[in-house]
Write a protein that holds these residues in place. Structure first.
Motif, PDB file in Angstrom:
ATOM      1  N   UNK A 270       5.980  33.376  91.071  1.00  0.00           N
ATOM      2  CA  UNK A 270       6.560  32.051  90.910  1.00  0.00           C
ATOM      3  C   UNK A 270       6.277  31.197  92.132  1.00  0.00           C
ATOM      4  N   UNK A 271       6.354  31.803  93.298  1.00  0.00           N
ATOM      5  CA  UNK A 271       6.126  31.059  94.537  1.00  0.00           C
ATOM      6  C   UNK A 271       4.673  30.585  94.641  1.00  0.00           C
ATOM      7  N   UNK A 272       3.727  31.461  94.328  1.00  0.00           N
ATOM      8  CA  UNK A 272       2.311  31.092  94.409  1.00  0.00           C
ATOM      9  C   UNK A 272       1.943  30.031  93.380  1.00  0.00           C
ATOM     10  N   UNK A 273       2.667  30.001  92.256  1.00  0.00           N
ATOM     11  CA  UNK A 273       2.339  29.072  91.175  1.00  0.00           C
ATOM     12  C   UNK A 273       2.818  27.659  91.443  1.00  0.00           C
ATOM     13  N   UNK A 274       3.672  27.471  92.433  1.00  0.00           N
ATOM     14  CA  UNK A 274       4.244  26.161  92.695  1.00  0.00           C
ATOM     15  C   UNK A 274       3.204  25.075  92.880  1.00  0.00           C
ATOM     16  N   UNK A 275       3.341  24.001  92.122  1.00  0.00           N
ATOM     17  CA  UNK A 275       2.433  22.863  92.239  1.00  0.00           C
ATOM     18  C   UNK A 275       1.179  22.944  91.398  1.00  0.00           C
ATOM     19  N   UNK A 276       0.929  24.080  90.740  1.00  0.00           N
ATOM     20  CA  UNK A 276      -0.269  24.212  89.899  1.00  0.00           C
ATOM     21  C   UNK A 276       0.017  23.668  88.499  1.00  0.00           C
TER      22      UNK A 276
END
Length: 338
Positions: free
Chosen positions: A166-172
């Motif tokens: 979830x953290x890595x996906x932020x803004x994608x």
């Protein structure tokens, strides 16, 4: 008719709106039926399945039933085609059903409902628990449901970068099918969900409206967008399954013999797809990797984090729309993470 206003040729309209008498038909009745889907050209696995269904119907009826097959984009977009199926202007579809007529159709798209192939086959199969949940919904919509057309587990395909949390996906920004609860699922996984109709996905990727596509098996992202996408993360948040449907009014006007022709050939298509779906998915995974797309399987811990987040966030939203009865059935039967 809406189609005439949209400029669809009179030849196609003549086939689509073939007159059907109001009383039950004898088995010498001739038909001109329209079968379509919102996705898949004539050479796609879905396109070939439509051809197969049409051919079997014509063969079993001795040529009395003619089935005209139209492929993606030929008769309209996803919502438009489903509207025409409900109205009876399109007679049959293999489709991702729309929730616009009944939100309970969303049971087809509940995220992390099944977690592996054995569970999916057991749940979605002819005698699976999901059929008794979904069939009454289609009946209430005026549609005849023959069964599911499984493809496999969906993922997140992106370009430039990918995410495993979830953290890595932020803004994608990631395209989602405009069907509840798929945008909500992608949002809960951390991405910025952007609902876009299938016909507009390539352009959206090309001009940068979105950085990826979601909830499809790898075939669609490889075959149609391979020049735009670099990664496919096998999040498996949804089990991608179309439905074989027929307009209920058309079905009701048929006699028992002709209903048997339609239903038995539909079941043959379903049985073949259940047999072939996993190997077909594996084939396209290998093809995508060979072509340079990076195929990434999250670790058990990464997948569990997504499962817990999505079930905690999205399942309550689903219960609000679909009702406690359906979600109680889901919770009784849904797999627990290993």
């Amino acid at each position: 008719m809406d189609w005439i206003a949209k400029g669809i040729s009179t030849a196609i309209v003549g086939v689509t709106l073939a007159a059907l008498p109001g009383s039950a038909m004898a088995s010498d009745q001739e038909y001109k039926l329209v079968l379509t889907s919102e996705a898949g050209d004539r050479d796609s696995p879905l396109g070939k399945s439509m051809q197969d269904w049409a051919a079997q119907i014509e063969e079993k009826s001795g040529g009395r039933m003619k089935v005209n097959v139209f492929y993606q984009g030929e008769l309209g977009g996803q919502q438009e085609l489903f509207d025409q199926l409900v109205k009876g202007n399109v007679h049959m579809m293999i489709t991702w059903p729309q929730t616009s007529y009944d939100e309970r159709v969303g049971v087809n798209y509940i995220p992390y409902l099944v977690l592996d192939w054995d569970d999916a086959i057991r749940s979605y199969g002819k005698d699976g628990w999901l059929r008794e949940v979904v069939e009454p919904v289609y009946t209430d919509m005026g549609l005849k449901y023959f069964g599911p057309y499984p493809e496999g587990f969906g993922g997140i395909a992106t370009k430039g970068r990918y995410a495993l949390s979830k953290e890595e996906a932020g803004g994608m920004k990631v395209r989602s099918q405009p069907i509840f609860p798929l945008p909500q699922t992608i949002q809960a996984m951390g991405f910025e969900a952007t609902p876009i109709d299938w016909a507009e996905v390539y352009t959206a990727l090309q001009v940068g409206v979105v950085e990826g596509d979601s909830s499809n098996v790898i075939y669609w992202d490889y075959e149609y967008f391979r020049d735009q996408l670099d990664y496919f993360v096998q999040s498996s948040h949804n089990f991608s399954s179309y439905a074989l449907l027929m307009n209920g009014g058309t079905w009701q006007k048929m006699d028992e013999e002709d209903r048997e022709i339609i239903s038995s050939t539909a079941q043959a298509i379903i049985d073949k797809q259940f047999k072939d779906a996993k190997s077909e998915d594996d084939k396209w995974i290998a093809a995508a990797k060979e072509a340079g797309m990076e195929y990434i399987v999250p670790s058990a811990e990464q997948k569990l984090a997504w499962i817990n987040e999505v079930r905690a966030t999205v399942w309550p939203q689903i219960e609000e729309k679909l009702g406690a009865d359906i979600m109680n059935k889901v919770r009784e039967n849904a797999s627990l993470p290993k």
